[in-house]
Design an enzyme around this catalytic site. Structure first.
Site, PDB file in Angstrom:
ATOM      1  N   TYR A 145      96.970  21.948 -90.560  1.00 29.34           N
ATOM      2  CA  TYR A 145      96.102  21.842 -89.378  1.00 29.34           C
ATOM      3  C   TYR A 145      96.578  22.735 -88.228  1.00 29.34           C
ATOM      4  CZ  TYR A 145      93.645  19.315 -85.568  1.00 29.34           C
ATOM      5  OH  TYR A 145      92.874  18.973 -84.483  1.00 29.34           O
ATOM      6  N   LYS A 149      94.441  25.743 -86.432  1.00 30.37           N
ATOM      7  CA  LYS A 149      93.998  25.709 -85.027  1.00 30.37           C
ATOM      8  C   LYS A 149      94.558  26.899 -84.242  1.00 30.37           C
ATOM      9  CE  LYS A 149      91.379  22.034 -85.022  1.00 30.37           C
ATOM     10  NZ  LYS A 149      89.950  22.114 -84.709  1.00 30.37           N
TER      11      LYS A 149
HETATM   12  P1  NAD Z   1      85.511  13.027 -85.657  1.00 31.72           P
HETATM   13  O1  NAD Z   1      85.900  12.727 -87.063  1.00 31.72           O
HETATM   14  O2  NAD Z   1      85.228  11.893 -84.735  1.00 31.72           O
HETATM   15  O3  NAD Z   1      84.254  14.010 -85.656  1.00 31.72           O
HETATM   16  C1  NAD Z   1      84.244  15.134 -86.478  1.00 31.72           C
HETATM   17  C2  NAD Z   1      82.820  15.433 -86.895  1.00 31.72           C
HETATM   18  O4  NAD Z   1      82.841  16.603 -87.736  1.00 31.72           O
HETATM   19  C3  NAD Z   1      82.182  14.299 -87.709  1.00 31.72           C
HETATM   20  O5  NAD Z   1      80.847  14.058 -87.274  1.00 31.72           O
HETATM   21  C4  NAD Z   1      82.227  14.829 -89.137  1.00 31.72           C
HETATM   22  O6  NAD Z   1      81.178  14.299 -89.968  1.00 31.72           O
HETATM   23  C5  NAD Z   1      82.068  16.325 -88.900  1.00 31.72           C
HETATM   24  N1  NAD Z   1      82.584  17.126 -90.011  1.00 31.72           N
HETATM   25  C6  NAD Z   1      83.763  16.953 -90.680  1.00 31.72           C
HETATM   26  N2  NAD Z   1      83.856  17.850 -91.662  1.00 31.72           N
HETATM   27  C7  NAD Z   1      82.734  18.600 -91.633  1.00 31.72           C
HETATM   28  C8  NAD Z   1      82.255  19.678 -92.408  1.00 31.72           C
HETATM   29  N3  NAD Z   1      82.957  20.163 -93.460  1.00 31.72           N
HETATM   30  N4  NAD Z   1      81.060  20.219 -92.088  1.00 31.72           N
HETATM   31  C9  NAD Z   1      80.328  19.740 -91.053  1.00 31.72           C
HETATM   32  N5  NAD Z   1      80.725  18.709 -90.284  1.00 31.72           N
HETATM   33  C10 NAD Z   1      81.916  18.142 -90.581  1.00 31.72           C
HETATM   34  O7  NAD Z   1      86.686  13.959 -85.088  1.00 31.72           O
HETATM   35  P2  NAD Z   1      87.055  14.411 -83.598  1.00 31.72           P
HETATM   36  O8  NAD Z   1      88.353  13.778 -83.268  1.00 31.72           O
HETATM   37  O9  NAD Z   1      85.886  14.248 -82.688  1.00 31.72           O
HETATM   38  O10 NAD Z   1      87.341  15.962 -83.852  1.00 31.72           O
HETATM   39  C11 NAD Z   1      86.431  16.976 -83.455  1.00 31.72           C
HETATM   40  C12 NAD Z   1      87.187  18.293 -83.311  1.00 31.72           C
HETATM   41  O11 NAD Z   1      88.162  18.138 -82.291  1.00 31.72           O
HETATM   42  C13 NAD Z   1      87.943  18.708 -84.574  1.00 31.72           C
HETATM   43  O12 NAD Z   1      87.882  20.111 -84.709  1.00 31.72           O
HETATM   44  C14 NAD Z   1      89.353  18.282 -84.285  1.00 31.72           C
HETATM   45  O13 NAD Z   1      90.286  19.046 -84.990  1.00 31.72           O
HETATM   46  C15 NAD Z   1      89.426  18.557 -82.787  1.00 31.72           C
HETATM   47  N6  NAD Z   1      90.503  17.862 -82.099  1.00 31.72           N
HETATM   48  C16 NAD Z   1      90.544  16.502 -82.067  1.00 31.72           C
HETATM   49  C17 NAD Z   1      91.602  15.873 -81.397  1.00 31.72           C
HETATM   50  C18 NAD Z   1      91.714  14.377 -81.308  1.00 31.72           C
HETATM   51  O14 NAD Z   1      92.765  13.876 -80.853  1.00 31.72           O
HETATM   52  N7  NAD Z   1      90.694  13.610 -81.691  1.00 31.72           N
HETATM   53  C19 NAD Z   1      92.587  16.635 -80.767  1.00 31.72           C
HETATM   54  C20 NAD Z   1      92.510  18.029 -80.824  1.00 31.72           C
HETATM   55  C21 NAD Z   1      91.448  18.626 -81.491  1.00 31.72           C
END
Ligand code: NAD
Length: 251
Positions: A145, A149
């Site tokens: 990951y 990123k």
């Molecule tokens: P989440 O699981 O709540 O939402 C992710 C969404 O992406 C979901 O609706 C899922 O169905 C969709 N998804 C997953 N794989 C997919 C694919 N192959 N094709 C299309 N859609 C797909 O996760 P989140 O925490 O909201 O994460 C969203 C983004 O933020 C991600 O890129 C994650 O890496 C990033 N992020 C999250 C955090 C955190 O702490 N939550 C921190 C830093 C970055």
């Protein structure tokens, strides 16, 4: 931003869903594209009912083509689809998990940028925001990951330079630990105790999804017309506070 069409990948949950809500509140028209087929979307948003896996080149191209043909030209793109990383040491991290993290988090971001950004560049206008992570700016035990990123941050800069001369801006937002369903599942499983996640953040708390969304909406808006190729951390001060552990921690 009024009536502007913005495609949001991963828009059915967490950070993506908060971005969809923020865009709709500000008068834009978000188009929700996700691997999850259904689910409610706020008033003013369009739910793309077909499931799209952002790592699938043909699926992404077909979706963008159909959205532009049936709904209209995209003024914005947000790449929020993503999966969180496995925290195993290298000898236990299965290559199929490592590959899937690259495929969704990096390849998926690139494919959507390529498809939508090329069309925007031809038209001479557009704005893209990629959701990266503080994990791409620091080290951590997430060996698939984190590098994915970091590459998203690099890609953001290179595409900003590629398409800037043709009027397309490309920026990134790097959330810190954000209270989304994905992170809450990690907290609930015991893999990521919440007190450990907030201990190093200067503000001593998790980020709320709507706080990430506000930065994304700013970067998409005309207020950010001179901003491209940058990465804004929205991390409750995690990057500021994390190195203080070496000095005994925050006081
Ligand atoms: P989440 O699981 O709540 O939402 C992710 C969404 O992406 C979901 O609706 C899922 O169905 C969709 N998804 C997953 N794989 C997919 C694919 N192959 N094709 C299309 N859609 C797909 O996760 P989140 O925490 O909201 O994460 C969203 C983004 O933020 C991600 O890129 C994650 O890496 C990033 N992020 C999250 C955090 C955190 O702490 N939550 C921190 C830093 C970055």
């Amino acid at each position: 931003m009024a009536t502007d069409l913005v495609l949001v990948t991963g828009g059915r949950s967490g950070i993506g869903a908060a971005i969809v809500a923020c865009l709709a509140e500000r008068g834009a028209t978000p188009v929700v594209v996700d691997i999850a087929e259904s689910g409610p979307v706020p008033d003013g948003a369009i739910s793309w009912t077909a499931a799209v896996d952002v790592s699938d080149e043909q699926a992404v191209e077909a979706c963008v083509d159909a959205v532009e043909r049936e709904v209209g030209p995209l003024a914005g793109l947000v790449n929020a689809a993503g999966i969180l990383g496995k925290m195993h040491p290298p000898e236990r991290l299965r290559m199929r998990d490592w590959d899937r993290e690259q495929a969704v988090d990096l390849r998926g971001t690139y494919l959507a940028c390529r498809s939508v950004g090329s069309r925007m560049a031809t038209r001479g206008a557009g704005a893209i925001v990629n959701i990266a992570s503080v994990a791409g700016m620091t080290s951590g035990p997430i060996h698939g990951y984190g590098p994915a990123k970091a590459a998203v941050i690099s890609l953001t800069q290179s595409l900003a330079a590629e398409w800037g001369p043709r009027g397309v801006r490309v920026n990134a937002v790097s959330p810190g630990f954000t209270a989304t369903p994905a992170l809450k599942a990690g907290i609930a499983s015991g893999a990521m105790p919440q007190d450990r996640l907030v201990r190093h953040a200067a503000l001593q708390r998790l980020v709320e999804p709507r706080e990430v969304a506000a930065a994304v909406c700013f970067l998409l808006s005309p207020d950010a017309a001179a901003i491209t190729g940058i990465n804004i951390p929205v991390d409750a001060g995690f990057l500021a506070g994390v190195t203080w552990d070496a000095y005994g921690g925050l006081r």
